[in-house]
Scaffold this motif. Sequence first.
Motif, PDB file in Angstrom:
ATOM      1  N   GLU A 511       0.804  -1.228   0.000  1.00  0.00           N
ATOM      2  CA  GLU A 511       0.000   0.000   0.000  1.00  0.00           C
ATOM      3  C   GLU A 511       0.832   1.272   0.000  1.00  0.00           C
ATOM      4  O   GLU A 511       0.368   2.319  -0.441  1.00  0.00           O
ATOM      5  CB  GLU A 511      -0.968   0.007   1.191  1.00  0.00           C
ATOM      6  CG  GLU A 511      -0.303   0.007   2.553  1.00  0.00           C
ATOM      7  CD  GLU A 511      -1.327  -0.092   3.679  1.00  0.00           C
ATOM      8  OE1 GLU A 511      -2.529  -0.099   3.373  1.00  0.00           O
ATOM      9  OE2 GLU A 511      -0.918  -0.186   4.841  1.00  0.00           O
ATOM     10  N   SER A 516       1.784  -0.602  -5.937  1.00  0.00           N
ATOM     11  CA  SER A 516       0.327  -0.544  -5.781  1.00  0.00           C
ATOM     12  C   SER A 516      -0.319   0.226  -6.933  1.00  0.00           C
ATOM     13  O   SER A 516      -1.468  -0.043  -7.309  1.00  0.00           O
ATOM     14  CB  SER A 516      -0.045   0.103  -4.440  1.00  0.00           C
ATOM     15  OG  SER A 516       0.323   1.471  -4.426  1.00  0.00           O
ATOM     16  N   ASN A 546     -11.705  -0.298  -7.153  1.00  0.00           N
ATOM     17  CA  ASN A 546     -11.189   0.408  -5.979  1.00  0.00           C
ATOM     18  C   ASN A 546      -9.864   1.084  -6.324  1.00  0.00           C
ATOM     19  O   ASN A 546      -8.977   0.460  -6.919  1.00  0.00           O
ATOM     20  CB  ASN A 546     -10.997  -0.569  -4.826  1.00  0.00           C
ATOM     21  CG  ASN A 546     -12.318  -1.130  -4.339  1.00  0.00           C
ATOM     22  OD1 ASN A 546     -13.062  -0.471  -3.634  1.00  0.00           O
ATOM     23  ND2 ASN A 546     -12.624  -2.362  -4.730  1.00  0.00           N
ATOM     24  N   SER A 548      -6.604   3.036  -4.724  1.00  0.00           N
ATOM     25  CA  SER A 548      -5.886   3.257  -3.467  1.00  0.00           C
ATOM     26  C   SER A 548      -5.531   4.734  -3.315  1.00  0.00           C
ATOM     27  O   SER A 548      -5.393   5.455  -4.309  1.00  0.00           O
ATOM     28  CB  SER A 548      -4.609   2.419  -3.430  1.00  0.00           C
ATOM     29  OG  SER A 548      -3.654   2.935  -4.345  1.00  0.00           O
ATOM     30  N   SER A 584      -8.750   9.264   1.428  1.00  0.00           N
ATOM     31  CA  SER A 584      -7.956   9.546   0.228  1.00  0.00           C
ATOM     32  C   SER A 584      -7.772  11.033  -0.008  1.00  0.00           C
ATOM     33  O   SER A 584      -6.773  11.459  -0.592  1.00  0.00           O
ATOM     34  CB  SER A 584      -8.613   8.921  -1.009  1.00  0.00           C
ATOM     35  OG  SER A 584      -8.636   7.524  -0.913  1.00  0.00           O
TER      36      SER A 584
END
Length: 719
Positions: A511, A516, A546, A548, A584
């Motif tokens: 992550e 990623s 999704n 990140s 985010s």
Amino acid sequence: MQEFETLNQEQIEAIVSEAGIAIWDCMVQTGDLFCNERWAGIVGYSLKELQPLSINTWTALLHPKDLIKSSQILEKYLKGDTERYELEFRMKHKQGHYVWVLSSGKIIEYSADNIPTRMVGSHIDITQRKQYEEKLATTSNILDESQKIAKVGGWELDVKTGNVFWTKEIYRIYETSPEIFNPTVDSVLDFFVPDSKRKLEKALGDAMNRGINYNLELKLYTATGRLIDVKATCVVSMKDDKPDKLRGTLQDISEQKAIRRKLEKSNNKLEKLNEKLKHSANYDALTGLPNRNFLADRMQQSIKKIERTGRHLAIAFIDLDGFKEINDAYGHSSGDDLLRRISSSIQDSMRVCDTLSRFGGDEFVMILDELSKPYDCIPILKRTLESIASITFINDKAIKVSASIGVTIYPQDNCNSDQLIRHADQAMYIAKKSGKNCFHIFDVEKDIAATHQYEGIENIRKALKDNEFLLYYQPKINMITNEVVGLEALIRWQHPQLGLQMPAAFLPIIEQDILSIDIGEWVIKTALDQLYAWSEAGIDIPISVNISPLQLQHPDFASRLKLIFKDYPNYKRSHIEFEILETSALGELEMIAELIQKCHELGILFSIDDFGTGFSSLTYLKRLPTDSLKIDQSFVRDMLNDPDDKAIVKGVIQLAQTFDRAVIAEGVESIAHGEQLILLGCHLAQGYGISKPIPAEEFSSWLAAWKQANEWQLLAHSM
């Protein structure tokens, strides 16, 4: 004095020609018509071109709509029904357009029996005047309509005479008319409620005596007795350093004020709801302790403080020994009571600067802050073990509980907050294997964590290169129509030795690594490929993926995205949705909002995932142009048994409706969940009660079976 001589015919004609006057001479009985060159020139002809001239020459050039009216007026004049002959009409120009003409004439000869035989007159080109009048009328109409639409009228007051002028709209605002009401300063003031009247009297006095402008919001009763809100403005015109004219506007702002009052009321409710949501999102409902979301924020703050002060920070992961057996033997209610007692006991063993969080189930995390030396945490850990191990009673039976504690110390373990918790968790398992009721401190010197992290990233990088990843798809449905409205793409790792791996087994490892972003782009491309394949097979269902935080906040995210979409020219707008976490956009709200707008231009929708568990606020929702909210599954799963979770779900739905966002619930595990969600106003759902995530090759058959018969159809028909 010398007398002027009478002008002769030649002189008269010269003067007329020089002045450009169009004259005509008509023999009434025969219809013969005589005119000068200017008469023909008005309509673009030479006199020669119109020969032979007659009354028919004139009527042939008349506009069809003016012919009847002109003939009637001429006939009335010849009969003596009108004293003068003068009218305006249109004549067709040689080039095809029409010119306006003012015609006037007079009978100069009669027959023996008094019948008109001869008329003379003139034509004047009034086209420019007519155009100006038409423009003026249009401007006046536009102004009146604009005032009517805006509900704003204009007024003027002559300070010296006291005369008041109103435009039409002000009469409409007061619900009266010029025929009924004659405005004066005193009569106008009488319409206002007492408080507004006092304000306006003072403002008018200052304007008339001191030349001070004003801008006021007031209340008045119309002529029909209706109470309205108005905005009154005034600008003073000065003459000889004294107020001369007051001019201003009056606007009906009743609708805006009503909306503003309603919005203020809604904002108050939303603020209270937001506070409740904020508390629910940050505190554990059972123990009142901070939850893992609050813990993440507190850890960030503590790490920053340690970096400034040069002190140490210990993260302790606490797991109760044998709690499951106690919970099963005495019931959940007794188990919950035990957790509350233990959390209180642990807090008693801590310092004021420390933080205790319930991490989940029977797991707790302590942040031991401001340690002068790394091992200053040991006395606190010992007190904690003793407080937990003290005897407690459940149903009059003595129960002894113990705990296993894993500890890691920052900055010796120089990792981010998530990795620190994982290291403490690893140390907790070592403590549990060592016999329980003890603690173990993570051994950073052996570099276990760093080695594991590096190896894990390299394994994932190789898996991406070897095409070991695949996407599963979990359907989203409209519970009212039973229609499949979308699919969420969920990544899986088909590990050669370990088999199918869930995201939690590998995504946390990368992550904070650039890998990623590569994984994220692979997911987007694979979803776009699948959209195209299904479209070719006649399946037209949007897919959400999704994104990140690291990928979303990358400075090249938008440009890289455009390059990806260039390879998919047949992409249908709104068929890809990006799901982002609330965290985010923290600290980068403006940048993320601008980024979302750019993605909207590509036809990409945005949803806030796991809503209710993060740091959302009214400002966050207002300024971030997302399209939908996704209620976190932890609230949805327990909403049937937990009133607090149900209240949170209801609050999120109302919040979504207020901000005009679509809302979908994840974690729907039963028909009962669906019924409750529909009653609360949420129609979109996703969860194991509908379908588990399935491979792409199985979706077609699943969809066909879903359309034929399923238990959710009964729910759709019953609601």
